[in-house]
Design a protein around this motif. Structure first.
Motif, mmCIF file in Angstrom:
data_model
loop_
_atom_site.group_PDB
_atom_site.id
_atom_site.type_symbol
_atom_site.label_atom_id
_atom_site.label_comp_id
_atom_site.label_asym_id
_atom_site.label_seq_id
_atom_site.Cartn_x
_atom_site.Cartn_y
_atom_site.Cartn_z
ATOM 1 N N GLY A 264 -11.418 5.636 -6.470
ATOM 2 C CA GLY A 264 -10.095 5.645 -5.850
ATOM 3 C C GLY A 264 -10.114 6.476 -4.575
ATOM 4 O O GLY A 264 -9.117 6.558 -3.864
ATOM 5 N N SER A 265 -11.262 7.097 -4.305
ATOM 6 C CA SER A 265 -11.373 7.879 -3.077
ATOM 7 C C SER A 265 -11.552 6.938 -1.892
ATOM 8 O O SER A 265 -12.291 5.950 -1.986
ATOM 9 C CB SER A 265 -12.587 8.802 -3.177
ATOM 10 O OG SER A 265 -12.918 9.271 -1.888
ATOM 11 N N PRO A 288 -5.000 -3.668 -3.281
ATOM 12 C CA PRO A 288 -4.010 -2.616 -3.521
ATOM 13 C C PRO A 288 -2.574 -3.140 -3.566
ATOM 14 O O PRO A 288 -1.760 -2.664 -4.356
ATOM 15 C CB PRO A 288 -4.193 -1.646 -2.361
ATOM 16 C CG PRO A 288 -5.242 -2.189 -1.481
ATOM 17 C CD PRO A 288 -5.814 -3.427 -2.087
ATOM 18 N N ALA A 318 -10.563 0.814 -5.878
ATOM 19 C CA ALA A 318 -9.322 0.633 -5.120
ATOM 20 C C ALA A 318 -9.542 1.067 -3.681
ATOM 21 O O ALA A 318 -8.774 0.702 -2.782
ATOM 22 C CB ALA A 318 -8.207 1.473 -5.732
ATOM 23 N N SER A 319 -10.587 1.833 -3.479
ATOM 24 C CA SER A 319 -10.898 2.441 -2.177
ATOM 25 C C SER A 319 -10.832 1.427 -1.044
ATOM 26 O O SER A 319 -11.287 0.291 -1.193
ATOM 27 C CB SER A 319 -12.315 3.015 -2.207
ATOM 28 O OG SER A 319 -12.553 3.676 -3.427
ATOM 29 N N ALA A 320 -10.273 1.852 0.081
ATOM 30 C CA ALA A 320 -10.196 0.951 1.229
ATOM 31 C C ALA A 320 -10.345 1.760 2.508
ATOM 32 O O ALA A 320 -10.209 2.993 2.504
ATOM 33 C CB ALA A 320 -8.857 0.223 1.222
ATOM 34 N N LEU A 328 -0.647 0.310 3.723
ATOM 35 C CA LEU A 328 -0.021 0.402 2.404
ATOM 36 C C LEU A 328 0.939 1.595 2.348
ATOM 37 O O LEU A 328 2.049 1.496 1.820
ATOM 38 C CB LEU A 328 -1.111 0.549 1.335
ATOM 39 C CG LEU A 328 -0.662 0.173 -0.063
ATOM 40 C CD1 LEU A 328 -0.647 -1.338 -0.223
ATOM 41 C CD2 LEU A 328 -1.579 0.788 -1.107
ATOM 42 N N ILE A 341 -1.537 3.894 -7.380
ATOM 43 C CA ILE A 341 -2.934 3.452 -7.482
ATOM 44 C C ILE A 341 -3.709 4.322 -8.468
ATOM 45 O O ILE A 341 -4.519 3.830 -9.246
ATOM 46 C CB ILE A 341 -3.592 3.399 -6.086
ATOM 47 C CG1 ILE A 341 -2.917 2.278 -5.292
ATOM 48 C CG2 ILE A 341 -5.095 3.150 -6.182
ATOM 49 C CD1 ILE A 341 -3.412 2.088 -3.892
ATOM 50 N N GLU A 342 -3.404 5.627 -8.462
ATOM 51 C CA GLU A 342 -4.042 6.499 -9.469
ATOM 52 C C GLU A 342 -3.706 6.034 -10.882
ATOM 53 O O GLU A 342 -4.567 6.035 -11.770
ATOM 54 C CB GLU A 342 -3.534 7.940 -9.327
ATOM 55 C CG GLU A 342 -4.177 8.718 -8.213
ATOM 56 C CD GLU A 342 -3.271 9.872 -7.771
ATOM 57 O OE1 GLU A 342 -2.580 10.466 -8.617
ATOM 58 O OE2 GLU A 342 -3.256 10.163 -6.562
ATOM 59 N N GLY A 364 -13.208 10.438 -6.490
ATOM 60 C CA GLY A 364 -11.885 10.844 -6.003
ATOM 61 C C GLY A 364 -11.322 11.962 -6.853
ATOM 62 O O GLY A 364 -11.349 11.873 -8.087
ATOM 63 N N GLY A 365 -10.855 13.027 -6.221
ATOM 64 C CA GLY A 365 -10.336 14.178 -6.948
ATOM 65 C C GLY A 365 -9.098 13.826 -7.761
ATOM 66 O O GLY A 365 -9.057 14.021 -8.986
ATOM 67 N N GLU A 366 -8.084 13.281 -7.085
ATOM 68 C CA GLU A 366 -6.849 12.926 -7.796
ATOM 69 C C GLU A 366 -7.112 11.786 -8.767
ATOM 70 O O GLU A 366 -6.561 11.741 -9.871
ATOM 71 C CB GLU A 366 -5.763 12.500 -6.798
ATOM 72 C CG GLU A 366 -5.302 13.624 -5.860
ATOM 73 C CD GLU A 366 -4.692 14.790 -6.600
ATOM 74 O OE1 GLU A 366 -4.023 14.565 -7.625
ATOM 75 O OE2 GLU A 366 -4.915 15.937 -6.174
ATOM 76 N N THR A 367 -7.952 10.854 -8.347
ATOM 77 C CA THR A 367 -8.295 9.712 -9.196
ATOM 78 C C THR A 367 -8.943 10.205 -10.490
ATOM 79 O O THR A 367 -8.614 9.736 -11.587
ATOM 80 C CB THR A 367 -9.264 8.778 -8.427
ATOM 81 O OG1 THR A 367 -8.662 8.459 -7.170
ATOM 82 C CG2 THR A 367 -9.540 7.506 -9.189
ATOM 83 N N SER A 409 -15.420 14.548 -6.103
ATOM 84 C CA SER A 409 -14.442 14.623 -5.015
ATOM 85 C C SER A 409 -14.939 13.739 -3.887
ATOM 86 O O SER A 409 -16.149 13.618 -3.677
ATOM 87 C CB SER A 409 -14.345 16.040 -4.482
ATOM 88 O OG SER A 409 -13.530 16.775 -5.309
ATOM 89 N N GLY A 410 -13.981 13.172 -3.154
ATOM 90 C CA GLY A 410 -14.278 12.186 -2.121
ATOM 91 C C GLY A 410 -15.578 12.353 -1.364
ATOM 92 O O GLY A 410 -16.477 11.513 -1.468
HETATM 93 P P1 ADP Z 1 -10.484 12.230 -2.468
HETATM 94 O O1 ADP Z 1 -11.253 13.098 -3.417
HETATM 95 O O2 ADP Z 1 -11.357 11.423 -1.553
HETATM 96 O O3 ADP Z 1 -9.365 12.959 -1.762
HETATM 97 P P2 ADP Z 1 -8.470 11.249 -4.270
HETATM 98 O O4 ADP Z 1 -8.665 10.408 -5.495
HETATM 99 O O5 ADP Z 1 -8.132 12.696 -4.472
HETATM 100 O O6 ADP Z 1 -9.796 11.102 -3.379
HETATM 101 O O7 ADP Z 1 -7.362 10.656 -3.341
HETATM 102 C C1 ADP Z 1 -7.379 9.320 -2.913
HETATM 103 C C2 ADP Z 1 -5.949 8.780 -3.006
HETATM 104 O O8 ADP Z 1 -5.897 7.520 -2.340
HETATM 105 C C3 ADP Z 1 -5.494 8.550 -4.434
HETATM 106 O O9 ADP Z 1 -4.140 8.935 -4.552
HETATM 107 C C4 ADP Z 1 -5.633 7.037 -4.589
HETATM 108 O O10 ADP Z 1 -4.761 6.518 -5.563
HETATM 109 C C5 ADP Z 1 -5.260 6.569 -3.199
HETATM 110 N N1 ADP Z 1 -5.779 5.226 -2.879
HETATM 111 C C6 ADP Z 1 -6.866 4.625 -3.389
HETATM 112 N N2 ADP Z 1 -7.051 3.423 -2.838
HETATM 113 C C7 ADP Z 1 -6.045 3.254 -1.944
HETATM 114 C C8 ADP Z 1 -5.677 2.193 -1.065
HETATM 115 N N3 ADP Z 1 -6.420 1.089 -0.992
HETATM 116 N N4 ADP Z 1 -4.576 2.369 -0.296
HETATM 117 C C9 ADP Z 1 -3.865 3.497 -0.368
HETATM 118 N N5 ADP Z 1 -4.163 4.534 -1.180
HETATM 119 C C10 ADP Z 1 -5.227 4.415 -1.968
#
Ligand code: ADP
Length: 426
Positions: A264-265, A288, A318-320, A328, A341-342, A364-367, A409-410
């Motif tokens: 999700g990052s 997404p 989901a990453s883009a 989005l 998305i999370e 992804g951290g939040e993911t 993390s991302g």
């Molecule tokens: P990082 O560690 O890279 O910061 P996170 O998971 O903490 O990654 O944050 C990435 C955020 O982007 C999450 O809230 C995730 O749901 C959101 N996300 C993932 N894919 C998409 C997308 N295609 N469009 C918009 N937001 C997205």
């Protein structure tokens, strides 16, 4: 077996960083997600890091959560508790570092507390009580513009005094360079003068080793992963560690089951890692907008995975790229789209686990946070690192049985991170 070191971390990412630091410095370590249920069966470990989310909550809530975590740790034998704060001392005049430090000290019967956020490995050093972030004083660093806790003063004695009732003192580098005996005498003199917390200078890791040795003779200390490093090395040096420093090898004993990667990052590193993974694994790019429109995209993803996963690891992302993310966000709002998305990626993760995935990488951290919450994993044993800052984790007390995870993390990891992670999980 009683634990030797307890820690209460004020946020999850900080807890993971500390748990990884303790492991790398020789302590067999478990990280819990929140205050564990009393029934959680702990494996034999030297250290437990309780992850809380108390950095930016009202001080009274932070105190309540931290003191109940403290009770849990003391009941399991912890004679020293480290309150893990951010290495940039993130806080406001209302707290929470002062109030929580005081409450933990009171709970342990009072006594002066050593405080230092120094972590030289990441450029955080303290000199004459002033915190430097890389080459800049804290108040000139980007932290001056932090959205929740803007830091306008680098003098931590002043900063901590503003959020404390008791007097705050300083143990300067000259004392620390003179060794543990001098630090101990200085601490006792400050305590006799009524000081309840002492900010300690530290520039090099050896300073933190000296502080760790003396902190272990007290009940509570407050610091970042750097002080964790000092405490861990002091414990290993004292000969009290049964694992003798070989803390993490057996954490990666095989768990079997299927393997999957969920991303999700949208960081540059993760986007590149996905491109590289595409050469050797099936990768599903989620749409997404469809993900936000309803459950069909989730169902389609699970069905896609179901057709392939018995043959080998699959990747669902989901990453883009930034343009797509911005579009989005402008349609649905930054927070709402991120959160939705999370939720979707966490549901997909849970469905994969329900279908037999036991080796899981989340980017992804939040993911990762959302996935771990949905899976309701109570705790992790920390294993060896796959890449700097990203260890293999083994679940503890997991309802679905033992799993191996990598939560990234991302921006962490090299371009072959996904294959490298799976190669360490069997
Ligand atoms: P990082 O560690 O890279 O910061 P996170 O998971 O903490 O990654 O944050 C990435 C955020 O982007 C999450 O809230 C995730 O749901 C959101 N996300 C993932 N894919 C998409 C997308 N295609 N469009 C918009 N937001 C997205």
């Amino acid at each position: 077996m009683a634990i030797l070191l307890g820690s209460i971390a004020d946020d999850y990412t900080g807890a993971s960083d500390l748990a990884n630091t303790l492991t790398k410095n020789g302590l067999r370590t478990v990280q819990t997600v929140g205050i564990p249920d009393p029934s959680l069966a702990l494996p034999d470990v030297d250290a437990v890091v309780v992850s809380l989310k108390i950095r930016s909550v009202p001080a009274s809530d932070a105190v309540t959560a931290a003191t109940s975590a403290e009770r849990w740790l003391r009941q399991r034998g912890a004679s020293h508790v480290l309150y893990k704060i951010c290495s940039t001392f993130d806080s406001t005049d209302a707290g929470n570092i002062g109030p929580v430090t005081k409450a933990l000290s009171d709970a342990a019967g009072g006594g002066i507390v050593l405080v230092t956020p120094a972590f030289p490995e990441t450029g955080r050093t303290v000199y004459l009580g002033h915190l430097f972030v890389g080459g800049q004083p804290l108040n000139e660093s980007p932290l001056k513009d932090h959205p929740l806790n803007p830091m306008h003063d680098a003098n931590l004695v002043r900063v901590l005094t503003r959020q404390s009732h008791g007097a705050v003192g300083l143990i300067d580098l000259t004392a620390i360079a003179a060794g543990p005996g001098v630090v101990k005498a200085r601490l006792e003199a400050l305590s006799a003068a009524g000081v309840t917390a002492a900010v300690a200078d530290a520039i090099f890791e050896r300073d933190l080793e000296t502080l760790g040795e003396i902190a272990l003779e007290t009940a509570v200390s407050t610091g970042a992963s750097g002080l964790g490093l000092g405490l861990a090395r002091a414990l290993v040096h004292s000969g009290r560690i049964s694992s003798g420093g070989a803390a993490s090898g057996d954490v990666i004993r095989p768990v079997g089951g299927l393997s999957a990667i969920v991303a999700g990052s949208c960081s540059k590193a993760t986007l590149r890692q996905l491109e590289v993974a595409e050469r050797s694994m099936p990768v599903l790019r989620l749409d997404p907008e469809r993900l936000l429109a309803g459950p069909d995209e989730i169902a389609a993803a699970i069905s896609w995975a179901g057709d392939r996963i018995a043959a080998g690891p699959v990747v669902i992302a989901a990453s883009a790229a930034p343009e797509t993310v911005t579009r989005l966000q402008s349609l649905y709002g930054r927070e709402a789209s991120g959160h939705a998305i999370e939720t979707a990626t966490s549901i997909i993760t849970a469905e994969l686990v329900a279908r037999g995935v036991r080796r899981l990488v989340v980017a992804g951290g939040e993911t990762s946070g959302a996935a771990v919450d949905r899976l309701a994993i109570p705790a992790f044993l920390i294993g060896p690192e796959i890449a700097a800052g990203v260890p293999v984790l083994r679940t503890v007390g997991n309802a679905q049985g033992d799993m191996l995870l990598a939560l990234k993390s991302g921006n962490f990891g090299g371009e072959d991170f996904f294959a490298a992670a799976l190669a360490m999980m069997h």
